[in-house]
Design a protein around this motif. Structure first.
Motif, mmCIF file in Angstrom:
data_model
loop_
_atom_site.group_PDB
_atom_site.id
_atom_site.type_symbol
_atom_site.label_atom_id
_atom_site.label_comp_id
_atom_site.label_asym_id
_atom_site.label_seq_id
_atom_site.Cartn_x
_atom_site.Cartn_y
_atom_site.Cartn_z
ATOM 1 N N MET A 1 46.490 66.038 54.411
ATOM 2 C CA MET A 1 45.722 65.358 53.603
ATOM 3 C C MET A 1 45.898 64.449 54.141
ATOM 4 O O MET A 1 45.024 63.086 54.274
ATOM 5 N N LEU A 2 47.084 63.675 55.318
ATOM 6 C CA LEU A 2 47.658 62.835 55.669
ATOM 7 C C LEU A 2 46.684 62.606 56.884
ATOM 8 O O LEU A 2 45.946 61.441 57.260
ATOM 9 N N LEU A 3 46.183 63.068 57.616
ATOM 10 C CA LEU A 3 45.146 62.971 58.932
ATOM 11 C C LEU A 3 43.687 62.642 58.110
ATOM 12 O O LEU A 3 43.000 61.632 58.440
ATOM 13 N N TYR A 4 43.612 63.105 56.804
ATOM 14 C CA TYR A 4 42.425 63.145 56.365
ATOM 15 C C TYR A 4 42.371 61.505 55.726
ATOM 16 O O TYR A 4 40.748 60.584 56.308
ATOM 17 N N ASN A 5 43.488 60.957 55.389
ATOM 18 C CA ASN A 5 43.070 59.589 54.812
ATOM 19 C C ASN A 5 43.667 58.616 55.669
ATOM 20 O O ASN A 5 42.875 57.788 55.890
ATOM 21 N N LEU A 6 44.518 59.273 57.323
ATOM 22 C CA LEU A 6 44.176 58.266 58.354
ATOM 23 C C LEU A 6 41.947 58.090 58.530
ATOM 24 O O LEU A 6 42.007 57.035 59.477
ATOM 25 N N ILE A 7 41.426 59.110 58.810
ATOM 26 C CA ILE A 7 40.249 59.236 59.625
ATOM 27 C C ILE A 7 39.546 57.903 58.368
ATOM 28 O O ILE A 7 38.039 56.859 58.846
ATOM 29 N N PHE A 8 39.653 59.098 57.008
ATOM 30 C CA PHE A 8 38.546 58.441 56.165
ATOM 31 C C PHE A 8 39.429 57.430 54.761
ATOM 32 O O PHE A 8 39.273 57.804 53.490
ATOM 33 N N PRO A 9 40.174 56.028 55.188
ATOM 34 C CA PRO A 9 40.337 55.523 53.851
ATOM 35 C C PRO A 9 39.535 55.196 52.932
ATOM 36 O O PRO A 9 40.567 55.125 51.449
ATOM 37 N N LYS A 10 38.507 54.762 52.785
ATOM 38 C CA LYS A 10 37.887 54.256 51.907
ATOM 39 C C LYS A 10 37.728 56.227 50.639
ATOM 40 O O LYS A 10 37.725 55.167 49.755
ATOM 41 N N THR A 11 38.466 56.762 50.866
ATOM 42 C CA THR A 11 38.214 57.648 49.808
ATOM 43 C C THR A 11 39.370 58.832 50.310
ATOM 44 O O THR A 11 39.232 60.284 50.257
ATOM 45 N N ALA A 12 40.513 58.009 50.579
ATOM 46 C CA ALA A 12 41.520 58.844 50.667
ATOM 47 C C ALA A 12 42.082 59.905 48.914
ATOM 48 O O ALA A 12 41.429 58.663 48.102
ATOM 49 N N TYR A 13 42.829 60.289 49.950
ATOM 50 C CA TYR A 13 43.088 61.445 48.529
ATOM 51 C C TYR A 13 44.451 60.824 48.074
ATOM 52 O O TYR A 13 44.976 60.327 48.774
ATOM 53 N N THR A 14 44.538 60.821 46.554
ATOM 54 C CA THR A 14 45.736 60.710 45.793
ATOM 55 C C THR A 14 46.261 61.663 45.513
ATOM 56 O O THR A 14 45.748 62.166 45.099
ATOM 57 N N PHE A 15 47.487 62.291 45.873
ATOM 58 C CA PHE A 15 48.594 63.026 44.993
ATOM 59 C C PHE A 15 48.522 62.847 43.521
ATOM 60 O O PHE A 15 48.817 61.869 42.755
ATOM 61 N N PHE A 16 48.330 63.300 42.475
ATOM 62 C CA PHE A 16 48.172 63.415 41.170
ATOM 63 C C PHE A 16 49.452 64.522 40.510
ATOM 64 O O PHE A 16 49.783 63.817 39.341
ATOM 65 N N GLY A 17 49.481 65.099 40.814
ATOM 66 C CA GLY A 17 50.622 66.775 40.346
ATOM 67 C C GLY A 17 50.651 67.847 40.396
ATOM 68 O O GLY A 17 49.842 67.636 41.718
ATOM 69 N N PHE A 18 51.634 68.355 39.937
ATOM 70 C CA PHE A 18 50.844 69.981 40.151
ATOM 71 C C PHE A 18 50.362 71.108 39.104
ATOM 72 O O PHE A 18 50.335 70.773 38.194
ATOM 73 N N THR A 19 49.896 71.685 39.506
ATOM 74 C CA THR A 19 49.625 72.852 38.582
ATOM 75 C C THR A 19 50.200 73.777 39.161
ATOM 76 O O THR A 19 50.134 74.560 39.881
ATOM 77 N N GLY A 20 49.566 75.443 38.183
ATOM 78 C CA GLY A 20 49.782 77.044 38.506
ATOM 79 C C GLY A 20 49.294 77.957 37.807
ATOM 80 O O GLY A 20 48.272 77.722 37.127
ATOM 81 N N TYR A 21 49.257 78.624 38.010
ATOM 82 C CA TYR A 21 49.019 80.073 38.154
ATOM 83 C C TYR A 21 49.942 81.345 37.395
ATOM 84 O O TYR A 21 50.332 81.985 37.609
ATOM 85 N N GLU A 22 49.961 81.658 36.081
ATOM 86 C CA GLU A 22 50.858 82.483 35.138
ATOM 87 C C GLU A 22 52.145 82.394 36.180
ATOM 88 O O GLU A 22 52.616 83.280 36.260
#
Length: 97
Positions: free
Chosen positions: A1-22
């Motif tokens: 995610m960090l590498l993506y955000n460095l290369i493509f900052p206009k569409t940077a990912y932000t952390f929202f939270g966690f989910t799980g499965y059972e």
């Protein structure tokens, strides 16, 4: 995610939270900003944009590289263009060389 955000900052990912499965796994939830009134970019628009940010087309379709990184799956379904012609990379695969 960090590498993506460095290369493509206009569409940077932000952390929202966690989910799980059972209660057996934990998965991060990430999000990107909405690109309003967008369409898919053409291959020529993608190649022009990637060259402008320092990437050259590599051996396979949708694959680009610079001295530090290899980026692939940059195809029209993963690249949007807004009504002003701005290009937004919304999903790719990336690795350091």
């Amino acid at each position: 995610m960090l590498l993506y955000n460095l290369i493509f900052p206009k569409t940077a990912y932000t952390f929202f939270g966690f989910t799980g499965y059972e209660n057996r796994s934990i998965m991060p939830i990430i999000r990107q900003s909405l690109i309003k009134d967008s369409t898919s970019a053409t291959n020529i628009e993608i190649e022009t944009y990637m060259a402008a940010i320092g990437f050259m087309k590599a051996r396979a379709d949708g694959c680009f590289e610079n001295p530090q990184s290899l980026v692939w799956d940059i195809v029209p379904r993963n690249v949007l263009k807004d009504k002003d012609g701005n290009i937004y990379i919304i999903y790719v695969e990336i690795k350091r060389k």
